[in-house]
Every structure is written in C-alpha cells, then in structure tokens.
Design an enzyme around this catalytic site. Structure first.
Site, mmCIF file in Angstrom:
data_model
loop_
_atom_site.group_PDB
_atom_site.id
_atom_site.type_symbol
_atom_site.label_atom_id
_atom_site.label_comp_id
_atom_site.label_asym_id
_atom_site.label_seq_id
_atom_site.Cartn_x
_atom_site.Cartn_y
_atom_site.Cartn_z
ATOM 1 N N ASP A 194 5.061 -0.744 4.232
ATOM 2 C CA ASP A 194 5.543 0.819 4.614
ATOM 3 C C ASP A 194 6.788 -0.074 5.980
ATOM 4 O O ASP A 194 7.305 -0.736 6.113
ATOM 5 C CB ASP A 194 4.807 1.951 5.101
ATOM 6 C CG ASP A 194 3.785 0.697 5.746
ATOM 7 O OD1 ASP A 194 3.574 -0.344 6.458
ATOM 8 O OD2 ASP A 194 2.484 1.044 6.547
ATOM 9 N N LYS B 109 6.816 2.928 -2.251
ATOM 10 C CA LYS B 109 5.661 2.229 -1.604
ATOM 11 C C LYS B 109 4.156 3.554 -1.506
ATOM 12 O O LYS B 109 3.222 3.032 -1.982
ATOM 13 C CB LYS B 109 6.129 3.500 0.148
ATOM 14 C CG LYS B 109 4.932 2.670 0.629
ATOM 15 C CD LYS B 109 5.332 2.936 1.680
ATOM 16 C CE LYS B 109 3.814 4.219 1.868
ATOM 17 N NZ LYS B 109 3.364 5.358 2.852
#
Length: 210
Positions: A139, A121
């Site tokens: 996320d 991420k």
C-alpha cells in the site's frame, strides 16, 4: 551495503520488534476479511473495525450480503471513506461470489482481482492472510518505507512490490507486509518523522533525508 544485505538487517529488526504481528482487520473468514480490506481503502483499520461488527451482524456470508440492499450496506459503513461506492461494490461482490464462485472466496489471485471493487493490493492481502499463499501487498505506507530505506526506487507501487519480492524470501512476504505496516505507524510516520531517531531510517535512509 547491497539491497539484499540491507533487507536482511531490516528483517532482523522487524522480527525483534514484531515477532508475531497480528492481522489488524477484525474478521472471521476469507469473506469477512475480503470485505474488511475493501473497506480499508482511504479509511483507517481502526475505523473499519468499528463498522464491520454492525455490517457482519446483518450479513456475514456472500449469500446473506447479496440479499441486502445497497442502502442497508451503506447505513452500516457510512463512517468509512467512499462509503457509497464501497456499498455498491460489496453488494456486487457478494452477488458475483454467489453466481460465479459457489458462494466462496476464490483462492486464486486472478479470480480475486476480477471481483467488483477488488484490486491487486486487496487480492494480495486476502491471498496471504486468508489462504497463507505467498503475496506481498504494497500500500502507500509500505511504498513510502521501501523508498525511504532505498529498497526500491519508489516509482510506483507495482515496482516497489517487485523490488521487495526480490530482496525478501517468499516465506517472509506476508510477515514483512504486516511488520512494515506496524513499524510505519509506530516509528516511521509520513509527517513529523525524525529519521535520526528511527531504528531503521537512522542507518538505512540516505544521509540527505536523515
């Protein structure tokens, strides 16, 4: 309505609400963005933006950060969650950039993911926001929205990323990432959410959760 059709309608709404979404983490360059994103794990962007000015006043380059002790870094970021671990990772990250990447943040997903404390991420955020490369960082908040809107089956963030990349054009990925973050905060919180009053959930979420 297919997922692709739903995504197009959602994209229109997001563009109307957030035509030019700003990057929420204050930064100066790829390195300071990388550090800020690393700090944002289990910490709000607002809290990160409170601690990074003091940290970057001490060191704003990999070379300077590598010269700081873990204790010095920790003293600047103590208000962030998981601060001791993050302080160690930031020091190792800076050392690795200096020793293996000529003191520069690599413009490569695999190389970024190989850095201390940097996961997929974080690497995706840096690729899209620092280097303007197509990436869709997912996320827990974006994962939640994609599941609510049934753009993904919601099994895990990896699957959600794959699903979102299928329904949104590559040129939109970075923008949609930011728009979904802002939308989630303003209209679609995890708790206390009234789906019937939400500009997207009111029609995109299944009736059982409205």
């Amino acid at each position: 309505m297919t997922r692709a059709e739903k995504a197009r309608r959602i994209g229109t709404i997001l563009d109307e609400l957030y035509p030019a979404p700003p990057i929420p983490l204050a930064h100066r360059d790829p390195f300071t963005l990388l550090v800020a994103v690393l700090l944002s794990a289990q910490t709000t962007d607002a809290q990160v933006n409170k601690v990074t000015p003091a940290l970057f006043a001490l060191a704003s380059t990999p070379q300077a950060m590598a010269q700081l002790s873990v204790e010095q870094i920790l003293s600047a970021i103590r208000a962030c969650g998981l601060a001791p671990t993050k302080a160690r990772n930031i020091r190792k990250l800076a050392e690795t950039l200096v020793s293996e990447h000529d003191g520069k943040v690599p413009r490569d997903m695999e190389a970024l993911e190989g850095l201390p404390g940097v996961g997929h991420k974080t690497a995706s955020v840096v690729m899209s926001q620092a280097f303007d490369e197509p990436a869709f960082a997912v996320d827990t908040h974006i994962h939640r929205l994609a599941h609510r809107w049934r753009l993904s089956n919601g099994r895990n963030v990896e699957q959600t990323e794959r699903d979102l990349k299928k329904v949104f054009p590559r040129a939109e990925w970075a923008r949609r990432h930011l728009q979904m973050i802002y939308f989630g905060r303003e209209y679609c919180p995890a708790r206390g959410h009234v789906a019937a009053q939400c500009p997207i959930c009111s029609w995109a979420a299944p009736a059982s959760v409205r």
